[in-house]
Design an enzyme around this catalytic site. Sequence first.
Site, PDB file in Angstrom:
ATOM      1  N   ASP A  53      -2.648 -18.245   0.134  1.00 48.70           N
ATOM      2  CA  ASP A  53      -3.668 -18.971  -0.642  1.00 48.70           C
ATOM      3  C   ASP A  53      -4.293 -20.081   0.205  1.00 48.70           C
ATOM      4  OD1 ASP A  53      -1.159 -20.163  -0.690  1.00 48.70           O
ATOM      5  OD2 ASP A  53      -1.268 -20.828  -2.778  1.00 48.70           O
ATOM      6  N   TYR A  70       0.823  -1.220   0.000  1.00 52.01           N
ATOM      7  CA  TYR A  70       0.000   0.000   0.000  1.00 52.01           C
ATOM      8  C   TYR A  70       0.856   1.270   0.000  1.00 52.01           C
ATOM      9  CZ  TYR A  70      -4.709  -1.919   0.852  1.00 52.01           C
ATOM     10  OH  TYR A  70      -5.922  -2.537   0.745  1.00 52.01           O
ATOM     11  N   ASP A  73      -6.127  -7.096   4.037  1.00 52.34           N
ATOM     12  CA  ASP A  73      -7.297  -6.478   3.422  1.00 52.34           C
ATOM     13  C   ASP A  73      -8.211  -7.555   2.859  1.00 52.34           C
ATOM     14  OD1 ASP A  73      -8.910  -4.367   2.330  1.00 52.34           O
ATOM     15  OD2 ASP A  73      -8.051  -4.836   0.367  1.00 52.34           O
ATOM     16  N   ASP A 118     -11.950  -9.287   4.685  1.00 52.00           N
ATOM     17  CA  ASP A 118     -13.275  -9.307   4.047  1.00 52.00           C
ATOM     18  C   ASP A 118     -13.817 -10.731   3.992  1.00 52.00           C
ATOM     19  OD1 ASP A 118     -13.351  -6.575   3.553  1.00 52.00           O
ATOM     20  OD2 ASP A 118     -14.022  -6.819   1.474  1.00 52.00           O
ATOM     21  N   LYS A 140       3.510 -15.226   1.994  1.00 56.60           N
ATOM     22  CA  LYS A 140       3.681 -15.957   0.725  1.00 56.60           C
ATOM     23  C   LYS A 140       5.178 -16.224   0.587  1.00 56.60           C
ATOM     24  CE  LYS A 140       2.074 -17.678  -3.148  1.00 56.60           C
ATOM     25  NZ  LYS A 140       1.218 -18.877  -3.199  1.00 56.60           N
TER      26      LYS A 140
END
Length: 357
Positions: A224, A142, A248, A252, A192
């Site tokens: 993942d 970000y 983020d 959700d 990751k």
Amino acid sequence: MRQYRIALLPGDGIGPEITNVSKRLLENIAKKHSFQLTFEEHLIGGAAIDKTDSPLPLKTLQACQESDAVLLAAIGSPRFDDLPRETRPETGLLSLRKGLGLFANLRPITIFPSLIDASSLKPDLIKSVDLMVVRELTGGIYFSKPKGRVKTDSEERGFNTMSYSTMEIDRIAKVAFELALKRKRKLCSVDKANVLDVSQLWRERVDSIAKNYSEVDLSHLYVDNAAMQLVKEPCQFDVILTGNLFGDILSDEAAMLTGSIGMLPSASLSSEGPGLFEPVHGSAPDIAGMDKANPIAMVLSAAMMLRIGLNEEAAARNLEESVERVLADGYRTLDLMSPGCKALSCSEMGDQLLLSI
Ligand code: IPM
Ligand code: MG
């Protein structure tokens, strides 16, 4: 009498409606628990662009810095979709996070027993879900540089950088370990590391911080796999620690375990200054101004503000219990409506909550 200054940021869309409800409740809670709140309203997001051309006016940032806590409703509107990125409403929120040094974002996911059927997952799978996403909020892809867009003769390229320093990883890891100590003592760090250098460093630092927290059971998952595990067996998680972008996305996903993103609060904290408390949902422009919104996520964010930001635990509990009671009595806003329940507008939900505190 204990006194606190609250910077109130209604923002865009349904923001002003849910802010009204939250403010009324907070005023009453304060009276009941013998402390005083003063509210100062300021512009952010699209509302600020309309009046000042900037999504985060300096006046707003300064007022927030001088407050004891910041309560934000929502930002964003499709009216600004075509603006360049630096002047979009979202940039106002990102600049506020950066400007207040809010590196630790806490997103608790709990299931209200009366809403168990609202989830798209089977009740058995989610009934004991109680997890906390700890998302790094002022670094990663970000904010890292270089970033931008460059044109050559034949094409254009856009790019961002995902970077974390040891300082940034260590401080967010400590927040997550400390939280795990107060909960079920399980921490899952998500990265990751099979592909990204930045994630390899992340994993090494988390392992190294873990040496000071031998009581906490630490595991690592690739992002993942974590996304899959969240819907396969969400109860396995207690605290999830992750970076800005992965957080983020996963927050959700985790939010939808509860059936409605309209229920979820969050807290963003710095090392010493005021915290920012805001619902996880957005500004819902499709129902703005129609008195249809669900104010509960903001009310629960106000409760987090009382607990974490102002250290008013009894008042926080009081507010959370009023939400539990009203839901148990069958009152619902439209997003949660199911047969046999009583449908309420946003302001009517505010009335019911007020009656039950
Ligand atoms: C969130 C939101 C923000 C983010 C947007 C509105 C900038 O999606 O708080 O999760 O990406 O952090
Ligand atoms: Mg998001």
